[in-house]
Structures are given as structure tokens and as C-alpha cells.
Scaffold this active site. Structure first.
Site: not given
Ligand code: ADP
Ligand code: MG
Length: 140
Positions: A11, A51, A87, A114, A117, A128
Site C-alpha cells: 500500500k 474495496y 494472511r 497497514n 493487502h 482481485e
Molecule cells: P484486511 O486488510 O486485514 O483484510 P479488512 O478487509 O477488514 O482488513 O479491511 C480492509 C482495509 O480497510 C484494512 O486493511 C485497513 O486498511 C482498512 N480498515 C479496516 N478497518 C479499519 C478501521 N477501523 N479504521 C480505518 N481503516 C480500517
Molecule cells: Mg480484507
């Protein structure tokens, strides 16, 4: 165990900090092979489409903003059990909860920024991969 393909992104928070190589090394050390890779600066429409599953979540606006704030490296990873393995090496969504040695523990700034992805299931991996790559770009 089956050889699988999964979709990964490095990212903007990570590309901005010049972490593409360090993150890719972690993926490769976990036994994942980069079979396709390109750098994209995604548009708002591309980020919203990618997304779309999160469009009703309170963080959707922030997510689209951070994902369009700089370049992203989109990749296809291949290996045994690649979806779950990726993961695992990524770590928990919130870096505060991520296990030692994971990419998010080491590099993520916050739950929003973070660093990586990864697809969460075979169906989302296929969708995807197809969102970002044509078949001829999956080089092996
Ligand atoms: P992952 O990326 O671990 O699969 P999710 O699919 O739940 O997580 O969420 C997609 C992305 O949305 C996350 O990687 C993060 O960048 C963002 N995100 C998720 N939850 C939050 C939150 N509570 N606040 C801000 N950004 C969030
Ligand atoms: Mg996800």
C-alpha cells in the site's frame, strides 16, 4: 496441499517509505513466489471499485483516500496454501494486534495505514487478480 495464487498489494504508506523490497522479501522468505507485479497509482474510481465490499463501513472514505495517496504495488503470489500463508505473514489488520515477525507488526503505521493487502479466500483471490491483471500478465 494445493498450489494456489493470491492477490497482494503493497500500500501507499509502505511505498512512500521505500519498503517495497523489504516487504517483498518477507513474502518470498515465506515461500511465496511473485508471478506478476506492477506499480499503479490508483484512481478514486479504481479504489472504490476494489474495496466495494466495504462501501458502507465508516472507514470507507479514509480507506479510499489513503489508497489513492501514492503508488501501490499490486502482485500475484503463488505457492502452497498461498492465500492463508500470505494472511499469516501479513499479520492482523490492526498492527497493535499483529504477531511478532509479521509484515504489519514490523512496518504498519496504524489500522488504516497497514502496509499490505491480501485476499482472504479463493473466490476473492480470483476476483482481485482479475481486477488488476489480464491473463497474459501472469508470467509465472
Ligand atoms: P484486511 O486488510 O486485514 O483484510 P479488512 O478487509 O477488514 O482488513 O479491511 C480492509 C482495509 O480497510 C484494512 O486493511 C485497513 O486498511 C482498512 N480498515 C479496516 N478497518 C479499519 C478501521 N477501523 N479504521 C480505518 N481503516 C480500517
Ligand atoms: Mg480484507
Amino acid at each position: 496441499m494445493a498450489i494456489e495464487r493470491t492477490f497482494s498489494m503493497i500500500k501507499p504508506d509502505a511505498t512512500k517509505r521505500n519498503l517495497t523490497g523489504k516487504i517483498t522479501a518477507k513474502l518470498e522468505e515465506a515461500g511465496l513466489r511473485v508471478v506478476a507485479s506492477k506499480r499503479v497509482w490508483m484512481s478514486k474510481a479504481q479504489a472504490e471499485g476494489f474495496y466495494a465490499v466495504h462501501k458502507d463501513r465508516p472507514f470507507f472514505g479514509e480507506l479510499v483516500e489513503t489508497m489513492t495517496s501514492g503508488p501501490t504495488v499490486v502482485q500475484v503470489l503463488e505457492g502452497e496454501n498461498a492465500i492463508l500463508k500470505n494472511r499469516e505473514v501479513m499479520g492482523a489488520t490492526n498492527p497493535a494486534n499483529a504477531a511478532e515477525g509479521t509484515i504489519r507488526k514490523e512496518f504498519a503505521v496504524s489500522i488504516g495505514e497497514n502496509s499490505v493487502h491480501g485476499s482472504d479466500a479463493p473466490e476473492t483471490a480470483a476476483q482481485e487478480i482479475a481486477y488488476w491483471f489480464s491473463g497474459v500478465e501472469l508470467v509465472g
